[in-house]
Design a protein around this motif. Structure first.
Motif, PDB file in Angstrom:
ATOM      1  N   ARG A 442       0.824  -1.177  -0.062  1.00 14.63           N
ATOM      2  CA  ARG A 442       0.062  -0.130   0.255  1.00 14.63           C
ATOM      3  C   ARG A 442       0.881   1.348  -0.025  1.00 14.63           C
ATOM      4  NH1 ARG A 442      -4.230  -1.918   4.833  1.00 14.63           N
ATOM      5  NH2 ARG A 442      -5.536  -3.374   3.219  1.00 14.63           N
ATOM      6  N   ILE A 443       2.023   1.305   0.822  1.00 15.69           N
ATOM      7  CA  ILE A 443       2.807   2.512   0.875  1.00 15.69           C
ATOM      8  C   ILE A 443       3.429   2.414  -0.517  1.00 15.69           C
ATOM      9  CG2 ILE A 443       5.080   3.281   1.798  1.00 15.69           C
ATOM     10  CD1 ILE A 443       4.342   1.946   4.359  1.00 15.69           C
ATOM     11  N   GLN A 447       0.055   5.038  -0.501  1.00 17.81           N
ATOM     12  CA  GLN A 447      -0.677   5.381   0.589  1.00 17.81           C
ATOM     13  C   GLN A 447       0.168   5.722   1.775  1.00 17.81           C
ATOM     14  OE1 GLN A 447      -3.169   1.961   1.477  1.00 17.81           O
ATOM     15  NE2 GLN A 447      -4.515   3.201   2.152  1.00 17.81           N
ATOM     16  N   SER A 448      -0.186   6.701   2.762  1.00 25.83           N
ATOM     17  CA  SER A 448       0.697   7.167   3.869  1.00 25.83           C
ATOM     18  C   SER A 448       0.831   5.586   4.603  1.00 25.83           C
ATOM     19  CB  SER A 448       0.045   8.302   4.672  1.00 25.83           C
ATOM     20  OG  SER A 448      -1.159   7.849   5.309  1.00 25.83           O
ATOM     21  N   ASP A 451      -2.294   5.330   7.029  1.00 27.82           N
ATOM     22  CA  ASP A 451      -3.276   4.854   6.384  1.00 27.82           C
ATOM     23  C   ASP A 451      -3.383   3.539   5.944  1.00 27.82           C
ATOM     24  OD1 ASP A 451      -4.655   7.324   6.566  1.00 27.82           O
ATOM     25  OD2 ASP A 451      -4.258   7.967   4.359  1.00 27.82           O
ATOM     26  N   ALA A 452      -2.192   2.987   5.564  1.00 22.33           N
ATOM     27  CA  ALA A 452      -1.836   1.512   5.200  1.00 22.33           C
ATOM     28  C   ALA A 452      -1.992   0.507   6.324  1.00 22.33           C
ATOM     29  CB  ALA A 452      -0.364   1.364   4.644  1.00 22.33           C
TER      30      ALA A 452
END
Length: 478
Positions: A442-443, A447-448, A451-452
């Motif tokens: 996700r990163i 995404q941050s 959030d991930a």
């Protein structure tokens, strides 16, 4: 010319008593027919070299006098050894014959004993001989509480922390981190967060910090950690296990492993954490004192950079406000059923191997701990006359300090113990590794980190995992 170990007065008593098997008219008479003893181990590298040197020494001295020859064979890894032993015991096609002696942890020894293939060695050690050994090491092989000795202690180990001190110094100089910060589990996690942030700041890319710490054996973290926090996960009596998977205790274990793992502060990839130290992906790991011989001399990164590193040995972290609990591990030797002469010869070799001078020689060469009281001290090690590197001195002194001053814990055996421990070993670590991979994906997708990670850091996620794990472990009760 072989170097013999100098025996001091304190060691001489133990050596003489343990050498009783070689004294007296009956004992010194050679066996009428040559006896060849096969010994299977999982030793490799320095450990195998140290063991084989002692086998050769035995064959050239006591073995020659008594008409005994010991043939040593490394079966590879611990898992390879267990597989080969079980195949031999079950008489599978293509399997070799069961050896006279093999190295075994309690769960494997218990399984073979249930087949009626192990010898109770209690009748072969008198009271004076038993008193020479660390008591906990002898009782590990008493499966039914009758005073039996199904595992002869030959070499033991406990867990320590091994640190890439070279690269730690750069981090410590920049952040003020201190070795004392790693004394507790909570302190180590907080330091790992600091290290992640420090390494993250060294690149332009966001959220790409490095992990500080890993663990070789997760079951040890859970079992010893729970013991420190007041819970014995597997409570065993008369071969029956009762599960105590206390939710508050387990939550603390979760918060200090799964949560920082999700955040990237801890890591576990590949077979051993020392491999991650070698690639620069970890700065430290918790593992057996006997694993220290595999600690890398260099860091070699994926980018091709390499540099020499020095090892620092530290105590295994414990939970704040608790009395440290040290795992007692390291396989002993078991003797399989055979003729009276084969059994007597096997015991004679094991007694010889654990004479203080010989056991210290193995300890210094392998990183394992001696099993007799006389040999289990740094004074005895240093008085032996053997040359020890500074690293080996630090390894053995920290390990001996842990054994002598901390509460020792070893998991008692029961039906299904091996599978239960396996479940415990992977229940949290596999979940953490899989969820961390998702976070990293996700990163990478933009995404941050916050959030991930969010969905994995909820109470609901813990509750779901706890219920699933509780159900799987309960299957081994009774």
């Amino acid at each position: 010319m072989k170097k013999r170990v100098k025996i001091t007065a304190s060691l001489l008593i133990g050596a003489l008593l343990l050498g009783t098997a070689a004294c007296g008219t009956e004992k010194t008479t050679a066996f009428a027919s040559p006896i060849e003893l096969t010994v299977w181990t999982y030793y490799n590298g320095d450990q195998l070299g140290a063991f084989n040197r002692l086998v050769e020494d035995f064959n050239d001295t006591v073995g020659k006098e008594r008409n005994i020859e010991v043939v040593s064979s490394s079966q590879g890894s611990v898992n390879d050894l267990e597989t080969n032993v079980l195949n031999a015991a079950e008489g599978k096609v293509g399997a070799e014959a069961l050896p006279n002696i093999f190295a075994a942890y309690a769960d494997t020894a218990y399984a073979i004993d249930q087949m009626g293939l192990l010898v109770d060695l209690a009748p072969y050690l008198d009271e004076k001989e038993r008193e020479l050994y660390v008591e906990n090491y002898l009782t590990e092989g008493d499966f039914d509480g009758s005073g039996s000795i199904k595992i002869f202690p030959t070499a033991k180990s406990t867990e320590l922390m091994f640190l890439n001190d070279t690269d730690w110094q750069s981090f410590a100089s920049a952040t003020g981190a201190d070795y004392s910060d790693l004394a507790t589990v909570e302190g180590a996690v907080a330091t790992a967060e600091k290290y992640y942030d420090w390494t993250d700041a060294q690149t332009a890319a966001p959220d790409d910090g490095k992990a500080l710490l890993g663990r070789d054996v997760m079951a040890n973290y859970i079992l010893a950690g729970a013991k420190e926090l007041g819970a014995t996960v597997f409570d065993v009596e008369n071969g029956k296990m009762t599960l105590h998977f206390d939710k508050d205790v387990v939550r603390k274990l979760w918060d200090n492993y799964y949560v920082p793992f999700i955040k990237g502060y801890l890591s576990a990839s590949g077979r051993f954490r020392s491999d991650e130290v070698k690639t620069g992906d970890l700065l430290a790991y918790v593992g057996s004192c006997s694993s220290a011989s595999f600690f890398p001399k260099q860091v070699q990164t994926d980018s091709g950079d390499s540099h020499d590193i020095m090892m620092r040995v530290l105590p295994c972290p414990y939970f704040e406000g608790t009395k440290p609990v040290s795992v007692q591990q390291g396989a002993g030797m078991v003797v399989t059923q055979g003729t009276d002469e084969q059994i007597k010869a096997s015991v004679e070799f094991l007694k010889w191997f654990t004479q203080p001078e010989n056991n210290i020689s193995f300890a210094v060469g392998s990183g394992y701990l001696p099993v007799t009281r006389a040999a289990n001290s740094m004074d005895a090690m240093e008085e032996s006359g053997l040359t020890m590197t500074d690293d080996m001195k630090n390894i053995l002194s920290n390990a001996i300090d842990a054994v002598n001053n901390n509460e020792l814990y070893t998991m008692r055996v029961f039906a299904g113990a091996k599978d239960a421990r396996h479940a415990l070993d992977y229940c949290m670590s596999d979940r953490a590794a899989a969820d961390r991979r998702t976070v990293e994906e996700r990163i990478a997708a933009g995404q941050s980190a916050a959030d991930a990670e969010a969905e994995f850091l909820t109470d609901e996620n813990f509750e779901k995992w706890y219920d699933e794990t509780l159900a799987s472990l309960k299957a081994f009760e009774g």
